[in-house]
Design a protein around this motif. Structure first.
Motif, PDB file in Angstrom:
ATOM      1  N   GLY A   1     -11.487   1.379   3.909  1.00  0.00           N
ATOM      2  CA  GLY A   1     -12.249   0.816   5.017  1.00  0.00           C
ATOM      3  C   GLY A   1     -11.397   0.043   6.002  1.00  0.00           C
ATOM      4  N   TYR A   2     -10.109  -0.051   5.768  1.00  0.00           N
ATOM      5  CA  TYR A   2      -9.190  -0.701   6.706  1.00  0.00           C
ATOM      6  C   TYR A   2      -7.835  -0.030   6.558  1.00  0.00           C
ATOM      7  N   ASP A   3      -6.962  -0.271   7.518  1.00  0.00           N
ATOM      8  CA  ASP A   3      -5.646   0.371   7.510  1.00  0.00           C
ATOM      9  C   ASP A   3      -4.719  -0.405   6.575  1.00  0.00           C
ATOM     10  N   PHE A   4      -4.602   0.083   5.346  1.00  0.00           N
ATOM     11  CA  PHE A   4      -3.842  -0.605   4.308  1.00  0.00           C
ATOM     12  C   PHE A   4      -2.372  -0.772   4.709  1.00  0.00           C
ATOM     13  N   ALA A   5      -1.777   0.284   5.255  1.00  0.00           N
ATOM     14  CA  ALA A   5      -0.359   0.233   5.632  1.00  0.00           C
ATOM     15  C   ALA A   5      -0.117  -0.777   6.750  1.00  0.00           C
ATOM     16  N   GLU A   6      -1.058  -0.863   7.696  1.00  0.00           N
ATOM     17  CA  GLU A   6      -0.901  -1.817   8.800  1.00  0.00           C
ATOM     18  C   GLU A   6      -1.008  -3.255   8.315  1.00  0.00           C
ATOM     19  N   VAL A   7      -1.908  -3.493   7.342  1.00  0.00           N
ATOM     20  CA  VAL A   7      -2.011  -4.838   6.759  1.00  0.00           C
ATOM     21  C   VAL A   7      -0.700  -5.201   6.069  1.00  0.00           C
ATOM     22  N   LEU A   8      -0.131  -4.251   5.324  1.00  0.00           N
ATOM     23  CA  LEU A   8       1.147  -4.503   4.656  1.00  0.00           C
ATOM     24  C   LEU A   8       2.252  -4.765   5.675  1.00  0.00           C
ATOM     25  N   ARG A   9       2.229  -4.013   6.774  1.00  0.00           N
ATOM     26  CA  ARG A   9       3.236  -4.236   7.817  1.00  0.00           C
ATOM     27  C   ARG A   9       3.119  -5.635   8.401  1.00  0.00           C
ATOM     28  N   TRP A  10       1.882  -6.079   8.600  1.00  0.00           N
ATOM     29  CA  TRP A  10       1.640  -7.438   9.116  1.00  0.00           C
ATOM     30  C   TRP A  10       2.230  -8.477   8.170  1.00  0.00           C
ATOM     31  N   PHE A  11       1.942  -8.321   6.885  1.00  0.00           N
ATOM     32  CA  PHE A  11       2.494  -9.267   5.900  1.00  0.00           C
ATOM     33  C   PHE A  11       4.020  -9.147   5.831  1.00  0.00           C
ATOM     34  N   GLY A  12       4.523  -7.903   5.861  1.00  0.00           N
ATOM     35  CA  GLY A  12       5.963  -7.682   5.752  1.00  0.00           C
ATOM     36  C   GLY A  12       6.751  -8.396   6.827  1.00  0.00           C
ATOM     37  N   GLU A  13       6.174  -8.493   8.033  1.00  0.00           N
ATOM     38  CA  GLU A  13       6.866  -9.170   9.132  1.00  0.00           C
ATOM     39  C   GLU A  13       6.916 -10.679   8.938  1.00  0.00           C
ATOM     40  N   ARG A  14       6.022 -11.217   8.121  1.00  0.00           N
ATOM     41  CA  ARG A  14       5.897 -12.668   8.011  1.00  0.00           C
ATOM     42  C   ARG A  14       6.372 -13.257   6.685  1.00  0.00           C
ATOM     43  N   VAL A  15       6.492 -12.435   5.650  1.00  0.00           N
ATOM     44  CA  VAL A  15       6.906 -12.978   4.351  1.00  0.00           C
ATOM     45  C   VAL A  15       8.428 -13.082   4.279  1.00  0.00           C
ATOM     46  N   ASP A  16       8.896 -13.812   3.285  1.00  0.00           N
ATOM     47  CA  ASP A  16      10.343 -13.998   3.096  1.00  0.00           C
ATOM     48  C   ASP A  16      10.918 -13.004   2.095  1.00  0.00           C
ATOM     49  N   ARG A  17      10.109 -12.516   1.181  1.00  0.00           N
ATOM     50  CA  ARG A  17      10.591 -11.573   0.176  1.00  0.00           C
ATOM     51  C   ARG A  17       9.494 -10.570  -0.126  1.00  0.00           C
ATOM     52  N   ILE A  18       9.874  -9.278  -0.204  1.00  0.00           N
ATOM     53  CA  ILE A  18       8.944  -8.203  -0.572  1.00  0.00           C
ATOM     54  C   ILE A  18       9.428  -7.631  -1.894  1.00  0.00           C
ATOM     55  N   ILE A  19       8.609  -7.739  -2.927  1.00  0.00           N
ATOM     56  CA  ILE A  19       8.984  -7.234  -4.250  1.00  0.00           C
ATOM     57  C   ILE A  19       8.152  -5.989  -4.561  1.00  0.00           C
ATOM     58  N   LEU A  20       8.843  -4.846  -4.725  1.00  0.00           N
ATOM     59  CA  LEU A  20       8.185  -3.597  -5.113  1.00  0.00           C
ATOM     60  C   LEU A  20       8.268  -3.471  -6.627  1.00  0.00           C
ATOM     61  N   LEU A  21       7.125  -3.425  -7.295  1.00  0.00           N
ATOM     62  CA  LEU A  21       7.106  -3.333  -8.751  1.00  0.00           C
ATOM     63  C   LEU A  21       6.872  -1.908  -9.217  1.00  0.00           C
ATOM     64  N   PHE A  22       7.677  -1.514 -10.212  1.00  0.00           N
ATOM     65  CA  PHE A  22       7.529  -0.199 -10.840  1.00  0.00           C
ATOM     66  C   PHE A  22       7.402  -0.385 -12.338  1.00  0.00           C
ATOM     67  N   ASP A  23       6.655   0.504 -12.951  1.00  0.00           N
ATOM     68  CA  ASP A  23       6.499   0.543 -14.399  1.00  0.00           C
ATOM     69  C   ASP A  23       7.470   1.593 -14.932  1.00  0.00           C
ATOM     70  N   ALA A  24       8.124   1.298 -16.057  1.00  0.00           N
ATOM     71  CA  ALA A  24       9.082   2.248 -16.639  1.00  0.00           C
ATOM     72  C   ALA A  24       8.427   3.585 -16.969  1.00  0.00           C
ATOM     73  N   HIS A  25       7.100   3.604 -17.097  1.00  0.00           N
ATOM     74  CA  HIS A  25       6.393   4.846 -17.398  1.00  0.00           C
ATOM     75  C   HIS A  25       5.671   5.417 -16.176  1.00  0.00           C
ATOM     76  N   LYS A  26       5.798   4.742 -15.004  1.00  0.00           N
ATOM     77  CA  LYS A  26       5.111   5.237 -13.796  1.00  0.00           C
ATOM     78  C   LYS A  26       6.084   5.192 -12.632  1.00  0.00           C
ATOM     79  N   LEU A  27       6.994   6.158 -12.597  1.00  0.00           N
ATOM     80  CA  LEU A  27       8.021   6.151 -11.564  1.00  0.00           C
ATOM     81  C   LEU A  27       7.646   6.979 -10.348  1.00  0.00           C
ATOM     82  N   ASP A  28       6.566   7.759 -10.447  1.00  0.00           N
ATOM     83  CA  ASP A  28       6.188   8.592  -9.303  1.00  0.00           C
ATOM     84  C   ASP A  28       5.741   7.698  -8.151  1.00  0.00           C
ATOM     85  N   ILE A  29       6.180   8.055  -6.949  1.00  0.00           N
ATOM     86  CA  ILE A  29       5.791   7.306  -5.757  1.00  0.00           C
ATOM     87  C   ILE A  29       4.739   8.132  -5.025  1.00  0.00           C
ATOM     88  N   SER A  30       3.487   7.669  -5.073  1.00  0.00           N
ATOM     89  CA  SER A  30       2.376   8.425  -4.485  1.00  0.00           C
ATOM     90  C   SER A  30       2.487   8.424  -2.961  1.00  0.00           C
TER      91      SER A  30
END
Length: 535
Positions: free
Chosen positions: A169-198
């Motif tokens: 119901g909203y542009d998820f990527a645009e919200v992330l971009r908004w936060f990305g411009e303003r935060v100090d650190r972006i941490i991408l979490l991966f699971d050792a059993h879920k490496l596929d990037i959807s």
């Protein structure tokens, strides 16, 4: 520029502006120099909303992004060492919205619609994403020591497939971009059993384009695989990331198990401890680097605003005064890549400073180019002057401010548990081994070192540097390292080694060969007993 700033009371410049702090200086420069350029050329409609006071004054923020059940919420719980309001953890997709975990004297939840009207919070411009987003955005406040220094943003778990993206119901990527411009650190979490990037995760990562310096990657639940599998998992993750993050540099990946439960595989315990300490140090440094990060983001924003002004004014200049406007508009949109090249040459701009061509073409479709403003060099020159002189002096002011009152490092929660006592990283290992026992730890192997010592023909109980060098060189360590070991071991600085000093040198070689670092000065517990009276 800041020569008028007095050490204690601040000061006034020739324009009558007064700066007490770097934050205030950044805010004033933005408002008086950059904001007029942004407003004139509709920058906020195309790229990013205007910055407010809260954007400059807010604490450093950490954004967590990952697919469902990779441990994002658990990671926050691990850092804080307590539950936070609105927290839900489970193997299924539990966090269905954005949660800003922030410090507050009273524990509670502030809903999104109330949050975007609070001038003290840096979220007012999120109002543009509408009720669909605001209904899934809350602020979780609690009195926690970690949150006195940083704020953490939890995000919805990302699923695969197009349906999930459209149903938000909203542009998820645009919200992330908004936060990305303003935060100090972006941490991408991966699971050792879920490496596929959807598909949606790929889109989310691409939303952080231009913020590569903020991105860190955490491979969570790494204790659930053995060493051989972990090597394969790590390689597969780097391969997957290489297809999405288009940078020549390798992204920093931290391995570990970030929750307070026993490790399932303990063979990599030491590696996980070292990795978690590296990650903690990175997060702990955020308050110290916050002003520098805001300065860096302001510079990036100013460069983009200048390029945007050149693009918009060029399109205005090329439009006919009366007839054929629509046809000319279509032609200019088709020629936009060529226009980028023309502007690069004309104004000596790097290609990397230009916005995405296809995205710009899509947005320009909705505007009448003839109503765009012409190029106003006074606004451009004002921003150029800010970048050339005033920003440079702000840099010096940042260092001066840090030296007078260094920002406190992040403390409390998980950051506290491993800093002191016997469970801190490296305690009882390497150079710190033997620090809490009465006997000289080198004496445990001294009988072996003595046998070697007496084969080197000591004279008056000491061996020369030449003889010591022959034996020490058998370790195959570089001369720079052996030279440091010699200086540490030669306690009386007479250019020779007695049997205790030689034993100490051999012990330091052993430590170095085991992969530990050497100290700059010899710790008191390693000083040979016969030399302690001289210390």
């Amino acid at each position: 520029m800041f020569s008028w700033v007095k050490q204690e009371q601040g000061g006034r410049n020739k324009d009558g502006e007064m700066y007490q702090t770097v934050t205030e200086g950044l805010q004033t420069l933005y408002t008086k120099k950059l904001l007029p350029l942004e407003e004139t050329y509709l920058f906020h409609d195309f790229h990013s909303p205007a910055l407010e006071a809260a954007d400059f004054q807010s604490k450093p923020m950490v954004l967590l992004v990952g697919q469902y059940s990779t441990g994002k919420t658990t990671f926050i719980r691990y850092l804080l060492e307590q539950d936070f309001p609105g927290m839900r953890i489970g193997p299924e997709p539990t966090t269905d919205g954005f949660i800003a975990v922030m410090y507050g004297e009273n524990e509670g939840i502030v809903p999104g619609n109330a949050l975007v009207v609070d001038p003290k919070k840096p979220f007012r411009k999120l109002n543009a994403f509408g009720n669909s987003f605001l209904n899934r955005f809350i602020c979780s406040q609690m009195p926690n020591q970690v949150l006195q220094s940083i704020s953490v943003i939890d995000t919805p778990g990302i699923l695969s497939g197009e349906k999930q993206r459209l149903s938000r119901g909203y542009d998820f990527a645009e919200v992330l971009r908004w936060f990305g411009e303003r935060v100090d650190r972006i941490i991408l979490l991966f699971d050792a059993h879920k490496l596929d990037i959807s598909d949606e995760f790929s889109e989310a990562i691409r939303a952080f384009k231009g913020q590569d310096d903020k991105i860190r990657v955490v491979l969570n639940k790494a204790d659930q695989v053995d060493t051989q599998q972990l090597m394969r998992v790590y390689g597969a993750l780097m391969w997957s990331l290489g297809k999405v993050i288009n940078t020549p540099e390798v992204v920093r990946v931290y391995l570990g198990s970030f929750w307070a439960k026993p490790l399932q595989n303990t063979e990599n315990r030491r590696l996980f401890e070292a990795e978690s300490q590296d990650l903690f140090r990175d997060i702990q440094s955020l308050p110290r680097n916050a002003a520098l990060r805001k300065l860096n983001d302001l510079i990036k924003r100013a460069r983009l605003a200048k390029v945007h002004a050149y693009i918009v004014s060029y399109l205005k200049k090329e439009m006919p005064s009366l007839f054929g406007r629509e046809k000319k508009k279509e032609e200019l949109l088709m020629r936009l890549p060529e226009i980028y090249t023309i502007l690069q040459r004309e104004h000596h701009i790097s290609p990397g400073d230009f916005p995405n061509v296809s995205k710009m073409q899509d947005m320009l479709q909705h505007y009448d180019f003839s109503k765009f403003p012409s190029l106003k060099m006074k606004l451009i020159e004002s921003v150029d002057k800010m970048l050339a002189t005033k920003i440079a002096v702000l840099m010096a002011m940042i260092r001066e401010e840090e030296s007078k009152l260094p920002p406190p490092m992040v403390s409390g929660g998980a950051f506290e548990g491993s800093q002191d006592g016997p469970f801190r990283h490296g305690y009882g290992e390497g150079i710190s081994a033997g620090a809490d026992i009465e006997d000289w730890i080198v004496s445990q192997d001294k009988h072996r070192y003595d046998e070697i010592f007496y084969t080197l023909m000591p004279v008056n109980g000491k061996i020369t540097g030449v003889n010591a060098k022959k034996e020490m060189s058998t370790s195959r360590l570089p001369n720079t390292v052996l030279g440091k070991i010699w200086k540490l071991a030669d306690c009386d600085c007479d250019g020779m080694l007695d049997e205790e000093e030689f034993a100490l040198a051999q012990y330091l070689i052993k430590i170095k060969l085991e992969g530990y670092e050497l100290p700059t000065e010899l710790p008191a517990h390693l000083v040979p007993p016969s030399h302690r009276k001289n210390q």
